[in-house]
Design a protein around this motif. Structure first.
Motif, PDB file in Angstrom:
ATOM      1  N   UNK A   1       0.843  -1.201   0.000  1.00  0.00           N
ATOM      2  CA  UNK A   1       0.000   0.000   0.000  1.00  0.00           C
ATOM      3  C   UNK A   1       0.876   1.248   0.000  1.00  0.00           C
ATOM      4  N   UNK A   2       0.362   2.313  -0.616  1.00  0.00           N
ATOM      5  CA  UNK A   2       1.081   3.588  -0.670  1.00  0.00           C
ATOM      6  C   UNK A   2       0.773   4.379   0.604  1.00  0.00           C
ATOM      7  N   UNK A   3       1.690   4.340   1.576  1.00  0.00           N
ATOM      8  CA  UNK A   3       1.432   5.011   2.851  1.00  0.00           C
ATOM      9  C   UNK A   3       1.772   6.496   2.800  1.00  0.00           C
ATOM     10  N   UNK A   4       1.896   7.026   1.600  1.00  0.00           N
ATOM     11  CA  UNK A   4       1.976   8.468   1.421  1.00  0.00           C
ATOM     12  C   UNK A   4       0.656   9.034   0.937  1.00  0.00           C
ATOM     13  N   UNK A   5      -0.297   8.159   0.612  1.00  0.00           N
ATOM     14  CA  UNK A   5      -1.584   8.553   0.079  1.00  0.00           C
ATOM     15  C   UNK A   5      -2.591   8.732   1.207  1.00  0.00           C
ATOM     16  N   UNK A   6      -3.280   9.875   1.227  1.00  0.00           N
ATOM     17  CA  UNK A   6      -4.176  10.211   2.336  1.00  0.00           C
ATOM     18  C   UNK A   6      -5.313   9.205   2.491  1.00  0.00           C
ATOM     19  N   UNK A   7      -5.937   8.811   1.393  1.00  0.00           N
ATOM     20  CA  UNK A   7      -7.053   7.870   1.479  1.00  0.00           C
ATOM     21  C   UNK A   7      -6.591   6.521   2.011  1.00  0.00           C
ATOM     22  N   UNK A   8      -5.420   6.090   1.575  1.00  0.00           N
ATOM     23  CA  UNK A   8      -4.863   4.825   2.058  1.00  0.00           C
ATOM     24  C   UNK A   8      -4.558   4.908   3.541  1.00  0.00           C
ATOM     25  N   UNK A   9      -3.973   6.007   3.958  1.00  0.00           N
ATOM     26  CA  UNK A   9      -3.654   6.184   5.376  1.00  0.00           C
ATOM     27  C   UNK A   9      -4.914   6.174   6.232  1.00  0.00           C
ATOM     28  N   UNK A  10      -5.964   6.852   5.782  1.00  0.00           N
ATOM     29  CA  UNK A  10      -7.210   6.891   6.546  1.00  0.00           C
ATOM     30  C   UNK A  10      -7.801   5.494   6.686  1.00  0.00           C
ATOM     31  N   UNK A  11      -7.739   4.708   5.625  1.00  0.00           N
ATOM     32  CA  UNK A  11      -8.293   3.353   5.679  1.00  0.00           C
ATOM     33  C   UNK A  11      -7.475   2.464   6.613  1.00  0.00           C
ATOM     34  N   UNK A  12      -6.159   2.542   6.518  1.00  0.00           N
ATOM     35  CA  UNK A  12      -5.313   1.729   7.383  1.00  0.00           C
ATOM     36  C   UNK A  12      -5.495   2.125   8.844  1.00  0.00           C
ATOM     37  N   UNK A  13      -5.544   3.435   9.099  1.00  0.00           N
ATOM     38  CA  UNK A  13      -5.729   3.902  10.476  1.00  0.00           C
ATOM     39  C   UNK A  13      -7.098   3.497  11.004  1.00  0.00           C
ATOM     40  N   UNK A  14      -8.109   3.536  10.143  1.00  0.00           N
ATOM     41  CA  UNK A  14      -9.435   3.106  10.544  1.00  0.00           C
ATOM     42  C   UNK A  14      -9.453   1.637  10.935  1.00  0.00           C
ATOM     43  N   UNK A  15      -8.710   0.827  10.199  1.00  0.00           N
ATOM     44  CA  UNK A  15      -8.622  -0.589  10.522  1.00  0.00           C
ATOM     45  C   UNK A  15      -7.916  -0.848  11.834  1.00  0.00           C
TER      46      UNK A  15
ATOM     47  N   UNK B   1      -8.396   1.082  14.459  1.00  0.00           N
ATOM     48  CA  UNK B   1      -9.226   1.590  15.543  1.00  0.00           C
ATOM     49  C   UNK B   1      -9.493   3.079  15.541  1.00  0.00           C
ATOM     50  N   UNK B   2      -8.826   3.829  14.661  1.00  0.00           N
ATOM     51  CA  UNK B   2      -9.073   5.257  14.594  1.00  0.00           C
ATOM     52  C   UNK B   2     -10.333   5.554  13.792  1.00  0.00           C
ATOM     53  N   UNK B   3     -10.816   6.779  13.889  1.00  0.00           N
ATOM     54  CA  UNK B   3     -11.943   7.239  13.091  1.00  0.00           C
ATOM     55  C   UNK B   3     -11.396   7.630  11.720  1.00  0.00           C
ATOM     56  N   UNK B   4     -11.684   6.820  10.715  1.00  0.00           N
ATOM     57  CA  UNK B   4     -11.112   7.042   9.391  1.00  0.00           C
ATOM     58  C   UNK B   4     -11.491   8.406   8.824  1.00  0.00           C
ATOM     59  N   UNK B   5     -12.726   8.823   9.051  1.00  0.00           N
ATOM     60  CA  UNK B   5     -13.160  10.125   8.540  1.00  0.00           C
ATOM     61  C   UNK B   5     -12.411  11.256   9.223  1.00  0.00           C
ATOM     62  N   UNK B   6     -12.164  11.109  10.530  1.00  0.00           N
ATOM     63  CA  UNK B   6     -11.412  12.133  11.256  1.00  0.00           C
ATOM     64  C   UNK B   6      -9.971  12.185  10.766  1.00  0.00           C
ATOM     65  N   UNK B   7      -9.395  11.038  10.464  1.00  0.00           N
ATOM     66  CA  UNK B   7      -8.024  10.994   9.934  1.00  0.00           C
ATOM     67  C   UNK B   7      -7.980  11.687   8.576  1.00  0.00           C
ATOM     68  N   UNK B   8      -8.940  11.379   7.712  1.00  0.00           N
ATOM     69  CA  UNK B   8      -8.991  12.018   6.389  1.00  0.00           C
ATOM     70  C   UNK B   8      -9.141  13.526   6.523  1.00  0.00           C
TER      71      UNK B   8
END
Length: 219
Positions: free
Chosen positions: A131-145, A147-154
């Protein structure tokens, strides 16, 4: 409870190996009644990396002189990973990203106590899933998985939150003499750098805890 800071980068393979060894070391120490507050701190292996990242094969060839040398080093990492139960899938890793956004997410995760889980998710996403961990959408999805709030991360990544702090901590580490990661600090005292085996890591933490306790008693 002592603070244990780990300075690392989201695309440092030895940092993932170091985390696996750290987790095993913490289990050994917990059996002795020693527990730590774990905090992950930022370091950029490639501070000049363009925001959009670069093709990994191109970057590795430029950095190490040839694609074959890059593959040789990847092989060494993969072997070290297998020894601790990690599966590096270098063939899936197509881009070398800028990691400032990843560090911003890790910093955001501290408030909810999810740093350790998020760091693991980013390592696994990059090294095992490509996965591209420089991409915002990818980061939000990974962080959501994790336990974080993916929408808040985005939403955070859409703005500038945590950027200045991440860059300041990265620079402070360099000015403090950190040049390699992972680096481990206990109560702000640098102990060692590198992904040493779990038993040796646990011994180093025990010794540091003893020394710091003796210093506090003598003060």
């Amino acid at each position: 409870m002592r603070k244990l800071d780990i300075i690392s980068d989201a695309i440092c393979p030895w940092c993932w190996i170091g985390k696996r060894n750290l987790d095993a070391a913490l289990e050994l120490l917990a059996a002795d009644g020693l527990r730590f507050e774990i905090r992950w701190r930022p370091f950029q292996l490639n501070p000049e990396m363009p925001a959009e990242g670069v093709a990994r094969a191109e970057y590795r060839a430029q950095k190490f002189g040839s694609e074959s040398r890059g593959r040789e080093l990847d092989g060494n990492v993969a072997q070290a990973g297998r020894a601790v139960g990690l599966d590096f899938r270098h063939e899936l890793m197509l881009r070398t990203p800028n990691t400032v956004a990843a560090h911003r997410v890790i910093r955001m995760a501290e408030a909810s106590g999810l740093q350790h889980a998020v760091v693991e998710a980013l390592f696994r996403g990059y090294f095992q899933e490509g996965r591209d961990v420089g991409d915002a959408a990818t980061l939000a999805k990974l962080a959501g998985g994790a336990g974080m709030d993916a929408a808040a991360v985005a939403g955070m990544l859409a703005g500038e939150a945590h950027r200045a702090e991440v860059l300041a901590e990265d620079m402070a580490a360099r000015r403090g003499g950190i040049s390699g990661v992972p680096s481990f600090l206990m109560d702000r005292h640098l102990l060692f750098s590198g992904a040493m085996p779990a038993e040796r890591m646990a011994d180093a933490f025990r010794q540091a805890d003893t020394i710091l306790s003796e210093r506090a008693s003598a003060a």
